[in-house]
Each structure stands twice: as C-alpha cells, then as structure tokens.
Design a protein around this motif. Structure first.
Motif, short mmCIF file in Angstrom:
data_model
loop_
_atom_site.label_atom_id
_atom_site.label_comp_id
_atom_site.label_asym_id
_atom_site.label_seq_id
_atom_site.Cartn_x
_atom_site.Cartn_y
_atom_site.Cartn_z
N ILE A 23 10.02 16.22 -5.19
CA ILE A 23 10.56 15.59 -5.63
C ILE A 23 11.38 14.43 -4.55
O ILE A 23 11.48 13.35 -4.56
CB ILE A 23 12.32 16.28 -5.40
CG1 ILE A 23 11.98 16.83 -6.92
CG2 ILE A 23 13.88 15.58 -5.44
CD1 ILE A 23 12.67 18.24 -7.34
N ALA A 24 11.09 14.91 -2.88
CA ALA A 24 11.05 13.89 -1.65
C ALA A 24 9.75 13.09 -2.02
O ALA A 24 10.23 11.83 -2.00
CB ALA A 24 10.75 14.87 -0.45
N ALA A 25 9.25 13.22 -1.51
CA ALA A 25 7.14 12.12 -2.50
C ALA A 25 7.90 11.29 -3.42
O ALA A 25 7.99 9.86 -3.23
CB ALA A 25 6.01 12.76 -2.89
N GLN A 26 8.61 11.37 -4.75
CA GLN A 26 8.81 10.92 -5.41
C GLN A 26 10.14 9.92 -5.48
O GLN A 26 9.97 8.36 -5.55
CB GLN A 26 9.71 12.10 -6.70
CG GLN A 26 8.04 12.58 -7.87
CD GLN A 26 9.10 13.03 -8.97
OE1 GLN A 26 10.18 13.66 -8.69
NE2 GLN A 26 8.73 12.96 -10.30
N GLY A 27 11.34 10.42 -4.62
CA GLY A 27 12.38 9.93 -3.75
C GLY A 27 11.58 8.56 -3.34
O GLY A 27 11.63 7.12 -2.86
N PHE A 28 10.53 8.87 -2.63
CA PHE A 28 10.09 7.68 -1.20
C PHE A 28 9.28 6.90 -2.52
O PHE A 28 9.12 5.21 -2.10
CB PHE A 28 9.02 9.18 -0.43
CG PHE A 28 8.13 8.24 0.02
CD1 PHE A 28 9.09 7.24 1.27
CD2 PHE A 28 6.86 7.09 0.00
CE1 PHE A 28 7.79 6.35 2.52
CE2 PHE A 28 5.70 6.35 1.10
CZ PHE A 28 6.43 6.18 1.41
N THR A 29 8.78 7.10 -3.50
CA THR A 29 7.83 5.76 -4.00
C THR A 29 8.41 4.77 -4.40
O THR A 29 8.48 3.94 -4.80
CB THR A 29 7.23 6.85 -5.01
OG1 THR A 29 6.35 7.95 -4.53
CG2 THR A 29 6.59 5.72 -6.33
N VAL A 30 9.88 5.98 -5.08
CA VAL A 30 10.72 4.44 -6.07
C VAL A 30 11.22 3.86 -4.89
O VAL A 30 11.35 3.13 -5.17
CB VAL A 30 11.68 5.45 -6.64
CG1 VAL A 30 12.84 4.64 -7.40
CG2 VAL A 30 11.31 6.62 -7.79
N THR A 31 11.98 4.13 -3.31
CA THR A 31 12.27 3.90 -2.11
C THR A 31 11.68 2.51 -2.25
O THR A 31 11.83 0.99 -2.32
CB THR A 31 12.82 4.31 -1.78
OG1 THR A 31 13.41 5.81 -1.70
CG2 THR A 31 13.31 3.91 -0.81
N LEU A 40 11.44 -0.27 -4.84
CA LEU A 40 12.40 -0.44 -4.73
C LEU A 40 12.64 -1.78 -4.19
O LEU A 40 13.45 -3.21 -3.26
CB LEU A 40 13.67 -0.04 -4.96
CG LEU A 40 14.03 1.04 -6.25
CD1 LEU A 40 15.40 1.92 -6.39
CD2 LEU A 40 14.26 -0.25 -7.26
N LEU A 41 11.92 -2.20 -2.79
CA LEU A 41 12.12 -1.83 -1.30
C LEU A 41 10.90 -3.61 -1.91
O LEU A 41 11.18 -4.83 -1.36
CB LEU A 41 11.76 -1.69 0.11
CG LEU A 41 13.24 -0.50 0.66
CD1 LEU A 41 12.23 0.12 1.52
CD2 LEU A 41 13.92 -1.15 0.85
N ALA A 42 9.74 -3.10 -2.10
CA ALA A 42 8.89 -3.79 -2.50
C ALA A 42 10.01 -5.18 -3.22
O ALA A 42 9.58 -6.73 -3.29
CB ALA A 42 7.47 -3.78 -3.53
N LEU A 43 10.26 -4.81 -4.61
CA LEU A 43 10.63 -6.02 -5.72
C LEU A 43 12.51 -6.50 -4.91
O LEU A 43 12.29 -7.92 -5.34
CB LEU A 43 11.81 -4.59 -6.53
CG LEU A 43 11.06 -4.58 -8.13
CD1 LEU A 43 11.93 -3.27 -8.31
CD2 LEU A 43 10.25 -5.16 -8.65
N ALA A 44 12.87 -5.85 -3.87
CA ALA A 44 13.72 -6.99 -3.06
C ALA A 44 12.75 -7.85 -2.16
O ALA A 44 13.66 -8.53 -1.95
CB ALA A 44 14.85 -5.66 -2.48
N PRO A 75 0.97 -1.16 -0.40
CA PRO A 75 -0.28 0.17 0.05
C PRO A 75 0.75 1.33 0.15
O PRO A 75 0.10 2.97 0.11
CB PRO A 75 -0.83 0.24 1.33
CG PRO A 75 0.01 -0.74 2.31
CD PRO A 75 0.69 -2.01 1.58
N VAL A 76 2.49 1.26 -0.02
CA VAL A 76 2.59 2.50 0.18
C VAL A 76 3.41 3.16 -1.23
O VAL A 76 3.45 4.48 -1.55
CB VAL A 76 4.23 1.66 1.14
CG1 VAL A 76 5.21 3.39 0.91
CG2 VAL A 76 3.96 1.52 2.33
N VAL A 77 3.65 2.64 -2.11
CA VAL A 77 3.35 2.79 -3.80
C VAL A 77 2.20 3.80 -3.93
O VAL A 77 2.58 4.69 -4.37
CB VAL A 77 4.07 1.56 -3.93
CG1 VAL A 77 4.16 2.08 -5.66
CG2 VAL A 77 4.95 0.52 -3.96
N PRO A 78 1.35 3.36 -3.83
CA PRO A 78 0.29 4.08 -4.03
C PRO A 78 0.50 5.46 -3.70
O PRO A 78 -0.78 6.43 -3.94
CB PRO A 78 -0.83 3.39 -4.06
CG PRO A 78 -0.69 1.96 -4.34
CD PRO A 78 0.47 2.42 -3.45
#
Length: 98
Positions: free
Chosen positions: A77-85, A88-92, A41-44
């Motif tokens: 930009i901070a929110a985009q970084g949060f989303t990308v992180t 990546l964590l979900a993929l890991a 749920p963090v990505v949306p």
C-alpha cells in the motif's frame, strides 16, 4: 433552406489553439515506454516495488507466515501511494511547463 454542416468530412476540423502534427514514423510500444521511463523514472520504480511487495506478501501468506504477509501488504500500500504520488507530481510538472 439549406442545412449548415458543422465541418467538412474530407478535411480535418480546425480547433483553435491546436496544431495537429502528422507522425511519419510512429513509436512502437517499447520506444514509447523507454521515452516515458527516461522522462519520469520514479513511476516504473514504484510499480516494480508494488509488484515485488505483493508477490512476496502472497508468497509469505502461502507459506503460512501471516505476520510477514501482513507487513508486505502494508508495504504494498505504501508503494502504491508512492507510485500515485509520483504520477500526480509528473502531471503537475507537465501542466506547469505548458
């Protein structure tokens, strides 16, 4: 000399380690979105935060409040970084489970 065909077109290819599954009831877009949102749920939430910061920043820029607009662009930009992180964590996590 007979030429060897790499696979038979009438049969699916056999790939070692892959067991193909046949979906009798494919998911709709809404069902897939809800399933993936429940899984992570963090990505949306990050996507919504990015869109909200961008929208409010553009609104502030349109109103002439450039200082607040600049703050909202930094927030975006901070929110985009949060989303990308989060992605990546979900993929890991998914990669380590399998």
């Amino acid at each position: 000399m007979k030429k060897k065909v790499p696979f038979e077109p009438s049969k699916p290819p056999v790939i070692e380690g892959l067991s193909p599954t046949v979906y009798w009831n494919p998911e709709s877009f809404k069902e897939k979105f809800l399933r993936k949102t429940r899984k992570n749920p963090v990505v949306p939430i990050g996507c919504l935060a990015t869109v909200a910061a961008l929208t409010y920043g553009l609104y502030s820029f349109h109103r002439g409040n450039s200082q607040h607009a600049q703050l909202m662009m930094c927030t975006r930009i901070a929110a985009q970084g949060f989303t990308v992180t989060a992605i990546l964590l979900a993929l890991a996590v998914t990669a380590t489970k399998s």
